[in-house]
Enzyme design. Structure first.
Site, short mmCIF file in Angstrom:
data_model
loop_
_atom_site.label_atom_id
_atom_site.label_comp_id
_atom_site.label_asym_id
_atom_site.label_seq_id
_atom_site.Cartn_x
_atom_site.Cartn_y
_atom_site.Cartn_z
N TRP A 100 0.82 -1.23 0.00
CA TRP A 100 0.00 0.00 0.00
C TRP A 100 0.85 1.27 0.00
O TRP A 100 0.53 2.23 -0.71
CB TRP A 100 -1.00 -0.01 1.15
N ASP A 169 -0.90 6.61 6.64
CA ASP A 169 -2.05 5.81 6.22
C ASP A 169 -2.34 4.81 7.33
O ASP A 169 -1.57 3.89 7.56
CB ASP A 169 -1.72 5.09 4.90
N LYS A 193 -12.36 -1.32 7.46
CA LYS A 193 -11.70 -2.38 8.22
C LYS A 193 -12.15 -2.34 9.68
O LYS A 193 -12.73 -3.28 10.18
CB LYS A 193 -10.17 -2.24 8.15
N1 PMP Z 1 -4.26 1.70 2.48
C1 PMP Z 1 -4.36 0.51 3.10
C2 PMP Z 1 -3.46 0.23 4.27
C3 PMP Z 1 -5.28 -0.44 2.65
O1 PMP Z 1 -5.38 -1.63 3.27
C4 PMP Z 1 -6.10 -0.14 1.54
C5 PMP Z 1 -7.07 -1.16 1.02
N2 PMP Z 1 -8.23 -1.20 1.69
C6 PMP Z 1 -5.97 1.11 0.93
C7 PMP Z 1 -5.05 2.00 1.44
C8 PMP Z 1 -6.81 1.48 -0.24
O2 PMP Z 1 -8.09 1.72 0.18
P1 PMP Z 1 -9.32 1.89 -0.81
O3 PMP Z 1 -9.61 0.55 -1.40
O4 PMP Z 1 -10.40 2.39 0.09
O5 PMP Z 1 -8.93 2.88 -1.84
#
Ligand code: PMP
Length: 360
Positions: A100, A169, A193
């Site tokens: 990520w 993040d 989550k």
């Molecule tokens: N950052 C992390 C740590 C993730 O686990 C995720 C995936 N859920 C994201 C960012 C991307 O999130 P989204 O699918 O809501 O764009």
């Protein structure tokens, strides 16, 4: 019985689902669902403000920070962070410890110069010592991901950036442990989550970082615009925010953020102990120090795919769903977010022990 061990969207507290179900057709005597209400009406406005108030209260957010509720997910923030913050010097530092933060780093390169603080490893299994990091004193901000959902790597410290704004993040470990907000310039987290269904992203930002967006920044991603309008410059995901506000109340009833941390420690150490005591039948590739309390990836017999398939099949027969590892790392992954109970983790743990005994 089904236990959903998914990485997100993930299990939500049963209690909250039932509460929301009860209010689905008639919210608080209004005769309508929250879903149908005007986002500018008094009833929704109170829900919206209460949600923000709860976040401030639960995380002890200092007065010089704004709490924003945005759309576009964590991925949207990969761009928004950069478009809003990189303007000061044109470059930013990225601590890449998993898939990520790698995605965020790649996205940032569209809007400025993004530097890797240490070279990208082939596999994400640890966090290099801070003394080996090359931080650029001229960076507009330093970015990292507190918990890598796919790789199961979680920070056990807050990086030292020598007064350069720290951006984090926290999508997959938000509200699972306490932290000092004042150490950060910006924190963001998608809801799906630990705090609700997908559709809203919480952004906590220090006031002085607001108002420096690049000219190309879309208004919905411009923190100044969102802050000025208290996150209702356009239609927010009203029902999702309502749902999250119910989860916040549930967290308050269950010991607050410290309560969530205690549970997370208990659940994750149960599973890691079983891994560690299995004579390498189960192996987790992540350095013990950085093993995530939220997402626990592991392999069986060094990556025996037939046995791993068997594990998943048997687990599903017992109602344990979504235990398959991310396609990029394979194997098994269990996610133990706030709504997973200790009993749920014990059930999985018992199955892991039995599977070990029968297949070692
Ligand atoms: N950052 C992390 C740590 C993730 O686990 C995720 C995936 N859920 C994201 C960012 C991307 O999130 P989204 O699918 O809501 O764009």
């Amino acid at each position: 019985m089904v236990i959903n061990f998914a990485a997100g969207p993930a299990k939500l507290p049963d209690e909250v689902l039932k509460e929301v179900q009860q209010e689905l057709l008639d919210y608080n005597g209004t005769g309508m669902s929250v879903m149908e209400m005007s986002h500018r009406g008094a009833v929704y406005t109170k829900i919206h403000e209460d949600a923000i108030k709860s976040i401030r209260e639960l995380l002890n957010v200092p007065d010089n920070y704004k709490v924003l509720l945005m759309q576009g997910g964590g991925t949207g923030q990969f761009s928004a962070v950069c478009m809003n913050l990189i303007g000061r010097t044109g470059s930013a530092d990225y601590i890449v410890t998993g898939s990520w933060s790698l995605k965020a780093y790649k996205e940032a390169s569209k809007y400025g110069t993004a530097n890797l603080v240490f070279p990208k490893p082939d596999k994400f299994t640890t966090i290099p010592n801070q003394s080996e990091w090359k931080l650029n004193p001229n960076a507009s901000y330093v970015y990292y991901c507190d918990n890598e959902t796919v790789d199961g790597v979680e920070f056990d410290f807050i990086p030292e950036t020598h007064n350069i704004p720290l951006v984090c993040d926290m999508s997959s470990n938000f509200m699972s442990r306490t932290f000092d907000v004042s150490k950060f310039g910006l924190i963001f987290a998608g809801a799906q989550k630990n705090i609700g269904p997908s559709g809203v992203t919480v952004v906590i930002i220090r006031d002085d970082l607001i108002g420096h967006a690049l000219k190309i920044t879309p208004s919905v991603f411009d923190y100044a615009d969102v802050a000025k309008n208290n996150s209702v410059s356009n239609t927010p995901p009203t029902f999702i925010i309502y749902f999250c506000s119910r989860v916040f109340e549930w967290i308050k009833r269950n010991g607050g953020i410290e309560g969530m941390n205690k549970l997370a420690m208990k659940k994750s150490s149960l599973i890691y102990n079983t891994i560690n005591n299995s004579n390498n039948f189960y192996t987790c590739p992540v350095d013990e120090r950085y093993r995530s309390r939220m997402n626990l990836p592991f392999r069986i017999k060094g990556g025996d795919e037939t046995l791993e398939k068997e594990f998943l099949k048997k687990a599903e027969q017992l109602g344990m769903m979504q235990l398959k590892g991310h396609r990029s790392v394979g194997g098994i992954r269990t996610s133990l977010y706030n709504a997973i109970t200790v009993e749920n983790a014990e059930f999985l743990n018992k199955f892991m022990n039995e599977f070990y005994k029968n297949n070692k």
